[in-house]
Structure formats: structure tokens, C-alpha cells
Write an enzyme that holds these catalytic residues in place. Structure first.
Site, PDB file in Angstrom:
ATOM      1  N   ASP A  70      74.299   6.186 -12.262  1.00 60.01           N
ATOM      2  CA  ASP A  70      74.370   5.640 -10.912  1.00 60.01           C
ATOM      3  C   ASP A  70      74.848   6.644  -9.870  1.00 60.01           C
ATOM      4  O   ASP A  70      74.258   6.766  -8.803  1.00 60.01           O
ATOM      5  CB  ASP A  70      75.305   4.418 -10.901  1.00 60.01           C
ATOM      6  N   ASP A  99      79.356   9.226 -12.093  1.00 59.16           N
ATOM      7  CA  ASP A  99      79.740   8.842 -13.438  1.00 59.16           C
ATOM      8  C   ASP A  99      78.492   8.748 -14.314  1.00 59.16           C
ATOM      9  O   ASP A  99      77.415   9.181 -13.922  1.00 59.16           O
ATOM     10  CB  ASP A  99      80.480   7.500 -13.414  1.00 59.16           C
ATOM     11  N   TYR A 118      79.588  -3.214  -7.992  1.00 56.51           N
ATOM     12  CA  TYR A 118      78.361  -3.651  -7.311  1.00 56.51           C
ATOM     13  C   TYR A 118      78.279  -5.175  -7.340  1.00 56.51           C
ATOM     14  O   TYR A 118      77.407  -5.752  -7.977  1.00 56.51           O
ATOM     15  CB  TYR A 118      77.131  -3.029  -7.976  1.00 56.51           C
ATOM     16  N   GLU A 130      81.093  11.141  -2.949  1.00 53.47           N
ATOM     17  CA  GLU A 130      80.272  10.674  -4.063  1.00 53.47           C
ATOM     18  C   GLU A 130      78.876  10.255  -3.602  1.00 53.47           C
ATOM     19  O   GLU A 130      78.742   9.466  -2.673  1.00 53.47           O
ATOM     20  CB  GLU A 130      80.932   9.507  -4.798  1.00 53.47           C
TER      21      GLU A 130
END
Length: 621
Positions: A165, A168, A325, A572
């Protein structure tokens, strides 16, 4: 006796032998004839017949057939042309051979250059067995035991593949399927632009890598299912847990040995409908590969049926997904997924569902709110409204869909108005970045989606010969929408107060400490264990590997940015964010000559003959 010869002017030539004279007599007679002929002036043509080449006078004129020009003028003209041609060729040769500096004169050059890089991010996020042509030197095969290591997961033991994703190694199917849907949408609309950029095959490979994985997450050959895999890996570190997982550990994906659980769901309407949208949209992308396209359509139908029959949010009940999410509703996915399935199949039952007023109302189509019009991995309503406005603009299906389609079209217009600086629905930073998430962290993922919607909708209006749209009493040109999209993407590419590009590898000044495990740990044949990689997480040195094309989370509401690896709210990147970026970049790329593909999305849609409205009730006195 007479002899016949062929008269060169077309008739027989008779010669009497009796009347023939000696050669000397004939010669004298011819000389008399010649003197008689030359006693009167002859024109040039006659002289040329009688005189040999050496006896002709040098002509002062040149006969070109239609005109006669002076020989001097003719020579000068031809000479000038030859010299000019030689000089032009010589100059061209110099220009082509002398090295020169290239400048990007048009913003479209930047968008195309950024597009090349943005697509490479997906190559770096691949999980499973990496193809040879992946072109990311520091990545390798990883997590080849996904699906096998979790004994509770019994549906299929092969969940290898797909995409990680973000920074990670978790595979979240909800944002991942949204990312694939956005990429497919952009290919359907702008395949010519991808082709011009040399990226069409690349982006299709990226989409197929995702859809191949989705087909593993449920029984894709069945017509009815009761479970799907929602996630592989876990990231919850609350409560001080030290159990190795994808967030507690800082490791290269290639070195992971800890167990990766599979989360399955039995009532997950939002996830299943979004996955259905991903497969349905991809089936249009791969329509020339009939077997694969039909496989995708079948899977999409099965998933959508499951989403409708077993209602529920996939992230309900405090699951791991709820932390990262969380889905707020599944009604927007019903509209979104229904629209994509209609385009993929032409089956009007999907259009009827997508235009059902009750579903639209539950999705929030008839009320505003602070996040109205913001397309994201959680809420697809704005995208669905644009997608269905397309249907009204080009096919105008009429009754019984017209009323709700007109409503969606009007709401799309309102959403587009809200993006403009003259309206106050959303604030802007001093540097000009629209605050679609109202100052909360990680703003860029929402900005790129809005830029894509604005550009594709302006292209719809142009293709429908509509010069603009109304915001209240004021009319705005489609150019205003493109300008909004350009200013936002230009901000991301470096036209901001910090003069920083928020796309890694683009420009000279970009984030060097991206929150990403694989990019931050050197590929040096040393295998760092779960906590052994923490030193690379906490290091202040730049990442040893460049995560080319990654769009980071972005600046804060004051245009500030901290290039710190441990602060994921700044540094990120995510799949969903980069998919929106790719869509916006390809929509803005090129010189304007390539337009949207008006018809491909309608390939499966049958010809429309509007059904007349029902007759009025009988009149009663």
C-alpha cells in the site's frame, strides 16, 4: 515500275524509277531549292530544321512552352534557386549537428516527464515474484508465502502478488482496488496520450498486475460467493504490542519471515463493490483480449452481487482496516460500481441501480457537507457523478434515467464551481494549494483526484461542443477548469513557496527521506531483522534507494514541509495518491491535439431508444 515507301507524315510515298535522275542532278536541284528557300526570312523553328546545330544563332530567349523568357533572366533565376537551396541545406545541417540546450517550453512537457516517473512508483510497490523488466534495481521477490501462512484462510492458498500500500508491506484491497479503477478510467479516456508518451503498455501491465491479484482474493469462477480476502498483513501496534508485524518491524519486504495474517470478510459491500468497479473498468481496458476481459466481467458481476446481498462495511467491528482505511459508507460504491458495470456489460439493470434515487440519497448526493465533491479512496460519489454525467452528455438515454442523470449533471457543475478560487467552499494555502481536506494532513491525494475530475469533465464538455458551464448566473469557460488543474499540479511539481517538488525524482529539489522501508534500507546483502532496520528508519541520512515517482503525503496548511522519514503525514506515499496523480498528469499532458476517447467506454452499451413516459391517467369528469 513504282516503289512505295512510308511517308513520315502519314501517307504512301510514290517513287517512279523512270523519272529518277542521277545523284548529281538531284544535288544541283536541291541546291537551287535551298537558295530559293533562304531568299525569304525564316522563323526560328524553320531555321532549326534547315541549319545544323553549329550554324544556329545563340538564342536570346528561352521557350518554356507556356511563356518565353529572357535567357539572362532564366539563368539568374535558376542560379539563385540553386544557391538558395544549397545555403538552406547547409544551415539545416549545422543546426542539426551542433549540440544545443533543450528547454521545456510548454507545461505539458513537465506533465509527460512526471508521468513517466509517477508510473514507476507502482513498479517499486509490487509484491510477489517480480518480472524481469521491472526496472527497480533494489527490489526483488517478496512475500511468496502470502495466503499459505494463515491456517484460518481456507478459500485459496495463493495470495501472492498485488501491491504494497505505502511505506509498509500491507496489502489493503480497499485503496488498492480504487487505485486500479482510477488508472483504468484514465486509460479508457486518454489511451492516445499514453500511447504518445510511450506508456500505454506499461500502465496496462500495472493494471493487470493488480487485477490478476484481485481474481485470487475470491472464487472468481463462481456466480455466488460468501467471502473475500480484504487484507494481507497487519499494522496495528496499539497497546504496546511487540509482536512482529508490518508496522512494528522496519524491514525490506524481501527479508520478511514473520507470519502475515489474511483478513477475510463475509459482509463487505464497500470493498466488494469497489473491487467490482476495478475489474469492470479494467475489462474495458482489455476489451481486445476477449478471454481476459470476459473473466474480469464475470468476476465483477460476482463481486457486485455479493456486495448487494450481504450488506455491511468491511471495516466495521474494530478491524485492523478501521485504523488505516476506515470506510464510512457503502452507498457511494453502489453508485460507482453500478456505473462501471453498466459500461462494462451494457446491462441496463446496473444503470437502473446506479440511478436509483434512494441509493443516491443514502450516498449523500442530495446534501452538502464539508467534504462534498471530494473524491477519495473512501468516497467515490463525485467520481460517479462525473462518470454518469458523461452518459447524459453523449448518449442522453432519456426516460426513466433522465431525471436523476440531470441531477447528477447539475451536482457535477456545482462541484466544479467549488474548485474555483472565486468560491469559498475550500480554503487555499498562501501558495495556492486547495485544502480539500480542510487543513488535515496528507492533502495531495485529494488534490490530484480533483485535478483529474476537472480536466476530464472539461474534456467531456469540449467533446459535447459545450464551451463551459454555469455557476449561478455566471458562465465559466472550460479553460478555467484546466487552469485550476494546472495550478494544482504545478504546485505539486515545484511551483510552491518551498520550490520543492513533492514527486520523488522529479526536479532538483524533492524529498530525500521518504517514509518507505524498501527505499530507506540499503540493498547490501545484509539481512536486517525486525528491529535491526530501526536504525535505518531513524537515520537522518537520505534514503539510499530513490523511490522514483512517489508522490509524498504533502505539505501542511501553511505550505510547510518536514522531510523527516518518521513523520508519515509529510513523507509517506500511497497507491491511491499516486493513481490520482497519474490520472491527472496524463489528462494534462500533450499539446492539446489528443482528446478524450469518446466512444470506447460505450463499447458494450447497446443503442439507446428512449422509452416514452407512461401515459397520463384517464381523465375523469
Amino acid at each position: 515500275m513504282s516503289m512505295y515507301g512510308r511517308d513520315p507524315w502519314g501517307g504512301p510515298l510514290e517513287i517512279n524509277a523512270a523519272d529518277s535522275a542521277t545523284d548529281d542532278d538531284r544535288s544541283r536541284n536541291l541546291q537551287d531549292y535551298d537558295r530559293a528557300a533562304l531568299s525569304r526570312p525564316l522563323d526560328e523553328t524553320q531555321q532549326s530544321w534547315l541549319l545544323g546545330p553549329g550554324e544556329q544563332k545563340k538564342k536570346k530567349y528561352v521557350d518554356l512552352g507556356c511563356i518565353i523568357v529572357s535567357r539572362k533572366i532564366f539563368v539568374w533565376t535558376v542560379g539563385t534557386l540553386l544557391v538558395s537551396g544549397f545555403l538552406a541545406g547547409f544551415i539545416t545541417l549545422i543546426v542539426k549537428t551542433v549540440p544545443r540546450h533543450h528547454h521545456n517550453h510548454a507545461p505539458s512537457d513537465n506533465y509527460t516527464l512526471a508521468l513517466h516517473k509517477a508510473l514507476m512508483f507502482f513498479n517499486a510497490q509490487r509484491s510477489g515474484r517480480i518480472p524481469k523488466h521491472n526496472n527497480v534495481s533494489w527490489r526483488g521477490n517478496s512475500c511468496l508465502q502470502d495466503g499459505k501462512s494463515d491456517s484460518s484462510w481456507t478459500l485459496t492458498k495463493d495470495l501472492v502478488g498485488g501491491y504494497y500500500d505505502a511505506g509498509d508491506a500491507i496489502k489493503f484491497n480497499f485503496p488498492q482496488s480504487f487505485a486500479m479503477t482510477m488508472l483504468s478510467w484514465s486509460v479508457i479516456e486518454y489511451s492516445a496520450k499514453y500511447e504518445a508518451a510511450g506508456e500505454l503498455n506499461h500502465v496496462k501491465e500495472i493494471i493487470k498486475w493488480g487485477t490478476d491479484y484481485f481474481l485470487k482474493t475470491f472464487n472468481s469462477t463462481a456466480d455466488t460467493i460468501d467471502a473475500i480476502a480484504a487484507q494481507v498483513g497487519v499494522g496495528d501496534t496499539s497497546g504496546g504490542s511487540t509482536t512482529p508485524n508490518d508496522h512494528y518491524c522496519w524491514m525490506r519486504p524481501e527479508d520478511i519471515e514473520y507470519d502475515r495474517p489474511v483478513y477475510q470478510c463475509h459482509s463487505c459491500s464497500d470493498l466488494a463493490a469497489e473491487m467490482a468497479a476495478a475489474l469492470a473498468s479494467a475489462s474495458i481496458v482489455f476489451k481486445d483480449n476477449k478471454a481476459y476481459s470476459q473473466k474480469l466481467v464475470h468476476g465483477a458481476k460476482t463481486l457486485f452481487k455479493f456486495s448487494r446481498e450481504q450488506r455491511g462495511r468491511y471495516s466495521a467491528g474494530g478491524s485492523d482496516a478501521a485504523i488505516f482505511y476506515n470506510s464510512t459508507s457503502y452507498w457511494d460504491e453502489f453508485v460507482w460500481g453500478g456505473a462501471w458495470l453498466y459500461y462494462a456489460t451494457g446491462n441496463s439493470s446496473y444503470l437502473q441501480l446506479a440511478t436509483t434515487p434512494g441509493i443516491a440519497r443514502h450516498a449523500g448526493a442530495f446534501w452538502g457537507g464539508p467534504d462534498y465533491g471530494v473524491l477519495s479512496w473512501d468516497n467515490k460519489l463525485a467520481g460517479a457523478q462525473v462518470l454518469l454525467s458523461r452518459l447524459r452528455l453523449f448518449l442522453s438515454p432519456g426516460y426513466p434515467y433522465e431525471e436523476i442523470l440531470r441531477t447528477f449533471h447539475n451536482q457535477t457543475s456545482i462541484i466544479m464551481c467549488s474548485f474555483l478560487p472565486v468560491f469559498t467552499s475550500f480554503n487555499r494555502t498562501k501558495g495556492g494549494l486547495i485544502q480539500l481536506n480542510h487543513g488535515r494532513p496528507q492533502p495531495l491525494q485529494y488534490v490530484v483526484n480533483a485535478a483529474f475530475l476537472a480536466t476530464v469533465y472539461s474534456d467531456y464538455l469540449d467533446a459535447a461542443d459545450t464551451p463551459g458551464w454555469y455557476c449561478g448566473p455566471n458562465f465559466y469557460s472550460t479553460d478555467v477548469l484546466r487552469e485550476f488543474a494546472r495550478t494544482q499540479i504545478d504546485y505539486i511539481l515545484g511551483k510552491n513557496p518551498r520550490k520543492m517538488s513533492y514527486i520523488v525524482g522529479f526536479g532538483e529539489h524533492y524529498p530525500k527521506h521518504v517514509h518507505h522501508r524498501g527505499a530507506s534500507i540499503p540493498k547490501n546483502k545484509i539481512k536486517y531483522n525486525c528491529k535491526g532496520g530501526w536504525k535505518w528508519r531513524d537515520s537522518r541520512k537520505p534514503n539510499p534507494n530513490t523511490l522514483v515517482g512517489a508522490m509524498v503525503a504533502g505539505p501542511d496548511k501553511h505550505d510547510g514541509f518536514h522531510d523527516v522519514r518518521t513523520n508519515y503525514n509529510y513523507t509517506e506515499p500511497t497507491l491511491a495518491g499516486n493513481a490520482g496523480l497519474v490520472a491527472a498528469l496524463v489528462a494534462l499532458s500533450g499539446d492539446g491535439s489528443a482528446k478524450i476517447d469518446k466512444n470506447t467506454i460505450f463499447s458494450a452499451v447497446p443503442p439507446m431508444f428512449p422509452t416514452p413516459p407512461p401515459p397520463p391517467a384517464p381523465w375523469k369528469p
